[in-house]
Design an enzyme around this catalytic site. Structure first.
Site, PDB file in Angstrom:
ATOM      1  N   LYS A  53      25.129  19.543  71.149  1.00  0.00           N
ATOM      2  CA  LYS A  53      24.381  18.413  71.722  1.00  0.00           C
ATOM      3  C   LYS A  53      23.323  17.923  70.738  1.00  0.00           C
ATOM      4  O   LYS A  53      23.119  16.724  70.591  1.00  0.00           O
ATOM      5  CB  LYS A  53      23.748  18.827  73.062  1.00  0.00           C
ATOM      6  CG  LYS A  53      24.778  18.969  74.177  1.00  0.00           C
ATOM      7  CD  LYS A  53      24.220  19.637  75.437  1.00  0.00           C
ATOM      8  CE  LYS A  53      25.341  19.908  76.430  1.00  0.00           C
ATOM      9  NZ  LYS A  53      24.917  20.635  77.627  1.00  0.00           N
ATOM     10  N   GLN A  97      19.779  23.521  80.008  1.00  0.00           N
ATOM     11  CA  GLN A  97      21.131  24.063  79.872  1.00  0.00           C
ATOM     12  C   GLN A  97      21.380  25.122  80.955  1.00  0.00           C
ATOM     13  O   GLN A  97      20.593  26.047  81.126  1.00  0.00           O
ATOM     14  CB  GLN A  97      21.300  24.681  78.465  1.00  0.00           C
ATOM     15  CG  GLN A  97      22.697  25.188  78.172  1.00  0.00           C
ATOM     16  CD  GLN A  97      23.732  24.078  78.126  1.00  0.00           C
ATOM     17  OE1 GLN A  97      23.501  23.006  77.572  1.00  0.00           O
ATOM     18  NE2 GLN A  97      24.890  24.326  78.713  1.00  0.00           N
ATOM     19  N   ASP A 120      21.424  14.548  82.470  1.00  0.00           N
ATOM     20  CA  ASP A 120      22.622  15.283  82.907  1.00  0.00           C
ATOM     21  C   ASP A 120      23.166  14.684  84.210  1.00  0.00           C
ATOM     22  O   ASP A 120      24.309  14.933  84.581  1.00  0.00           O
ATOM     23  CB  ASP A 120      22.290  16.767  83.136  1.00  0.00           C
ATOM     24  CG  ASP A 120      23.017  17.697  82.163  1.00  0.00           C
ATOM     25  OD1 ASP A 120      23.949  17.223  81.473  1.00  0.00           O
ATOM     26  OD2 ASP A 120      22.645  18.885  82.104  1.00  0.00           O
TER      27      ASP A 120
END
Ligand code: NAP
Length: 293
Positions: A53, A97, A120
């Site tokens: 990422k 995460q 997200d």
């Protein structure tokens, strides 16, 4: 019939190029888009994902900072850090995460992220926006699947789409996105009585289960489009999806491979959400600035 492949790597490359252009345009307006990624603990897969990422972001000119914390970080310390990032106007996207260590409540942590920075798309406000059709951030994986369907010019209106899996991050938002495009949607799960009877009727099947060979050739209508979200390991330890690729490719019209399908698209859609968050923040700040008379 031999299915054509929807190349997730090529499509993701094109999306990254588009994000690079938008990033440059935003920098010309005086704003450097910034994503902060929080990694708690040493989960090996999470370390790989977060590294990707950061690299993807850097490649497109987006600023990306990986914040690493020990597995014994307290939940309140994490919430404090998220609060600070929420209030920092130079940070446009926040990603925690998952999975988090067991002593943390992932739901509570995700809800602590400001919806305007929820790149997200996992926050309840983001889910609510998707349900109601309001602007918000869509979860990256199903959004990437939708882009793959768009890339082949597939018109979902009036089509029957079957989604296998009902998780909050893939199956449910996928179904809502397909519904928003006027498909007739069936959602299947582990208690579905006759999966094959349903998939046999589908013009589009999205498999998001996490089990090999959930979808085999005999379960697919000739000419259907098949999107494989699954990430599993085969007997040789190689990455594979939920779909029996060789068998289904002989029946379907289009199919996504694993690897090289939905995975790269998930990563690309995170960049899209991040630049979008930065653009919205920039527009809001410009609107709030007093104009010279
Ligand atoms: P999840 O939370 O475990 O959900 C799996 C879903 O599959 C559940 O809804 C479950 O039903 C359903 N299911 C299980 N066995 C089934 C069966 N035999 N028939 C029909 N449905 C069944 O998983 P997830 O987070 O949605 O992820 C799904 C897969 O996608 C995993 O392999 C994951 O690694 C992969 N993934 C890939 C990406 C990517 O970027 N490529 C991103 C995210 C996830 P119940 O609800 O009834 O339990």
């Amino acid at each position: 019939m031999t299915a054509q492949t929807i190349d997730g790597n090529a499509l993701a490359r094109a999306i990254r190029a588009e994000v690079s252009g938008r990033t440059a345009a935003l920098k010309a307006r005086g704003v450097s888009p910034q994503l902060n990624i929080i990694l708690v603990g040493e989960d090996p897969a999470s370390q790989v994902y977060t590294r990707h990422k950061v690299n993807d972001s850097t490649e497109t000119g987006l600023g990306a900072t990986l914040e690493r914390y020990p597995a014994d970080m307290t939940e309140s310390a994490l919430l404090d850090r998220i609060d600070a990032l929420n209030r920092d106007p130079s940070v446009h996207g926040i990603l925690v995460q998952l999975p988090l260590p067991r002593h943390m409540d992932a739901g509570k942590v995700i809800e602590a992220i400001a919806p305007a920075k929820d790149v997200d798309g996992f926050h309840v406000a983001s889910a609510g926006a998707l349900v109601t059709g309001l602007p918000g951030f869509w979860p990256c994986t199903p959004h990437g699947c939708l882009k793959m369907l768009d890339s082949i010019g597939y018109d979902l209106r009036g089509k029957h789409a079957v989604v296998i899996g009902r998780s909050n991050i893939v199956g449910k938002p996928m179904a809502l996105m397909l519904l928003q495009r006027n498909a007739t949607v069936t959602i299947c799960h582990s208690a579905t009585a006759d999966l094959k009877a349903l998939t046999r009727q589908a013009d589009v099947v999205v498999a998001a289960v996490g089990k090999r060979n959930v979808l085999t050739a005999d379960m697919v209508k000739p000419g259907a489009v098949v999107i494989d979200v699954g990430m599993n390991r085969n007997d040789e330890g190689k990455l594979c999806g939920d779909v029996d690729y060789a068998g289904v490719a002989a029946v379907a019209s289009w199919i996504t491979p694993v690897p090289g399908g939905v995975g790269p698209m998930t990563r690309a859609m995170l960049l899209v959400n991040t630049i979008e968050a930065a653009e919205r923040a920039c527009t809001a700040a410009e609107g709030a600035r007093p104009t010279a008379t």
